[in-house]
Design an enzyme around this catalytic site. Structure first.
Site, PDB file in Angstrom:
ATOM      1  CD  GLU A 115      -8.566 -58.138 -58.981  1.00  0.00           C
ATOM      2  OE1 GLU A 115      -8.783 -58.696 -60.337  1.00  0.00           O
ATOM      3  OE2 GLU A 115      -9.833 -58.359 -57.797  1.00  0.00           O
ATOM      4  CB  CYS A 168      -9.155 -62.295 -60.987  1.00  0.00           C
ATOM      5  SG  CYS A 168     -10.740 -61.022 -61.077  1.00  0.00           S
TER       6      CYS A 168
HETATM    7  C1  SIN Z   1      -8.050 -63.514 -53.692  1.00  0.00           C
HETATM    8  O1  SIN Z   1      -7.716 -64.078 -54.577  1.00  0.00           O
HETATM    9  O2  SIN Z   1      -7.995 -62.488 -53.147  1.00  0.00           O
HETATM   10  C2  SIN Z   1      -9.258 -62.655 -55.231  1.00  0.00           C
HETATM   11  C3  SIN Z   1      -9.002 -62.871 -56.408  1.00  0.00           C
HETATM   12  C4  SIN Z   1      -9.713 -62.380 -57.481  1.00  0.00           C
HETATM   13  O3  SIN Z   1      -9.918 -60.603 -57.005  1.00  0.00           O
HETATM   14  O4  SIN Z   1     -10.381 -62.230 -58.118  1.00  0.00           O
END
Ligand code: SIN
Length: 482
Positions: A253, A287
């Protein structure tokens, strides 16, 4: 030092609350004040290798539990996390810096993944396939992949661990977890609760230490059959290379460069709410944060003005203080990136309409910032800022917006705001992203598949699909002829 009342949750052999005599430990600092909170062990290569063998032994027994037994253990863990939600949130805010309200939300989200996969554990089903041969029976089994590893980020120190380990344990795998160096305490607190919940020793092992050394040993191990990583695309590429010789299964991810598109026919207040939620959650350090805000010409002035008004209401400071909405950035490098993006944009004609400065030289707080008159030629259009900077771009047509939104190597999350249901479908389908928010800036939950396409990663987390990454398919062909 971290408040003594949290010591019970951090009662783990790898943690000390006094500076150790040797330097074989990492100091964990309070994100807001810079004070030392605790010290965690630095795992050497030999220690990681020993842990991998312990994990292998634990998994050999754990996979034999029934799915109901594993589900019950996960449910116990879920209950304990909820019972300790406030203390876990305090630890999280201390080491990571996000406002307490967000930290409480993150612990709730971590718990929700564990509950979800406790439920999913009982729904791992095989198949019986119709055979073309009368005497054959064709069976498909789903079996745990084995020993797995996770390398998790500092921006969600609890939820990212839960999103990875819950499906692993539900499937019957064990997991070794390398938390970020800045935020290992949340990982250890979760492990302490896992033990209290009755999860067998060593099905979860936290490995603090140097990211490169620990990560490399996990990647190169032949015993570890799967790696799940959340972090930058740059590091994801390195891990992929390190995992190649052992042909490990990977979930990645990685980085995003999320566009938000606000059309002329949007509900402006809904769009502003979505932009604020997506952009400024965790001070812009997610992210899936809005990285580029494209606003159609007809509503550009109105939306910009409302975003500036809302940004001016945000309060930056120590996440434990009432009313604070913006915590510190993670480090000096994060500050430098935001500054570089602002400088580059301003040098090419963008205007700073709110914020624009770091708060003080001796901490890592940065003012929430809005730039207008931003163009595709600027660095903010191509690179993930990962900070509290909202760059507002102008566009004329739907085709132009879709083209600009897709003009990136990333493909994690995108957002659109429009009242037209035809356009919701048309643009939603045209966007080259793993996730699309329509009239909302918040899309993460345990029920939905989280993940990206292009250079934003591989695999999906959460949802009914998330457990598949921890399972192997075995086909058995049974010949009935005697
Ligand atoms: C999320 O929104 O649950 C996680 C976001 C990320 O992976 O930064």
């Amino acid at each position: 030092m971290i408040n003594q009342k949290y010591h019970a949750l951090l009662n783990h052999a790898d943690i000390t609350f006094e500076a150790p005599a040797s330097n074989a430990a990492i100091q964990v600092n309070d994100a807001a004040t810079g004070d030392a909170l605790a010290w965690v062990k630095t795992h050497t290569q030999a220690a990681v290798e020993a842990a991998i063998l312990r994990s292998q032994q634990a998994q050999a027994a754990f996979k034999k539990l029934t799915t109901l037994q594993r589900a019950d253990l996960l449910m116990n863990w879920y209950q304990l996390i909820l019972k300790n939600q406030e203390d876990l949130a305090q630890i999280l805010t201390a080491e990571q810096g996000k406002p307490l309200a967000e930290a409480r939300g993150e612990i709730g989200s971590a718990a929700s993944f564990i509950r979800w996969f406790a439920e999913q554990a009982r729904r791992v089903e095989g198949d019986i396939l119709p055979s073309a041969q009368a005497q054959q029976r064709l069976l498909v089994l789903k079996q745990p992949i084995g020993v797995t590893a996770a390398i998790t980020p500092w921006n969600f120190p609890a939820a990212m661990i839960a999103r990875k380990i819950a499906p692993a344990l539900a499937a019957g795998c064990s997991m070794l977890i390398k938390p970020a160096e800045q935020t290992p305490l949340s990982a250890y607190a979760l492990e302490v609760l896992a033990t209290q919940a009755g999860l067998p020793a060593d099905v979860m092992i936290t490995l603090s230490g140097d990211a490169v050394a620990v990560g490399k040993t996990l990647c190169e191990s032949d015993v570890v059959r799967k790696l799940s990583f959340t972090g930058s695309t740059e590091v994801g590429r390195i891990l992929m290379q390190q995992c190649a010789p052992t042909i490990k299964k990977l979930s990645l991810e990685l980085g995003g460069n999320a566009p938000v598109i606000v059309f002329d026919d949007a509900n402006i207040e809904q769009a502003v709410k979505g932009i604020m939620a997506s952009k400024f959650r965790n001070s812009g350090q997610t992210c899936v944060c809005a990285n580029r805000v494209y606003i159609q010409a007809g509503v550009y002035a109105a939306v910009s003005q409302r975003v500036i008004e809302e940004v001016n209401k945000l309060k930056t400071g120590d996440g434990r203080v009432d009313g604070v909405t913006q915590g510190p950035l993670i480090d000096e490098e994060a500050i430098a990136k935001v500054q570089a993006h602002i400088q580059d944009a301003v040098s090419q004609g963008a205007k700073v309409q709110a914020g624009g400065q770091r708060v003080a030289a001796d901490n890592t707080f940065f003012e929430p910032t809005v730039l207008t008159d931003v163009t595709q030629a600027m660095r903010v259009a191509r690179e993930e800022t990962f900070g509290p900077l909202a760059p507002l771009f102008r566009f004329e047509t739907e085709d132009e917006a879709v083209f600009m939104a897709n003009d990136t190597e990333f493909g994690l999350a995108a957002y659109i705001f429009t009242q037209s249901s035809a356009r919701q479908w048309r643009v939603g389908e045209a966007l080259e992203y793993g996730m699309v928010g329509i009239n909302t800036g918040l899309i993460s939950n345990e029920v939905s598949p989280f993940g990206g396409i292009k250079q934003s990663g591989l695999g999906r987390e959460g949802s009914q699909y998330g457990i598949e990454d921890y399972l192997e398919i075995k086909y058995m062909c049974l010949d009935l002829s005697e």
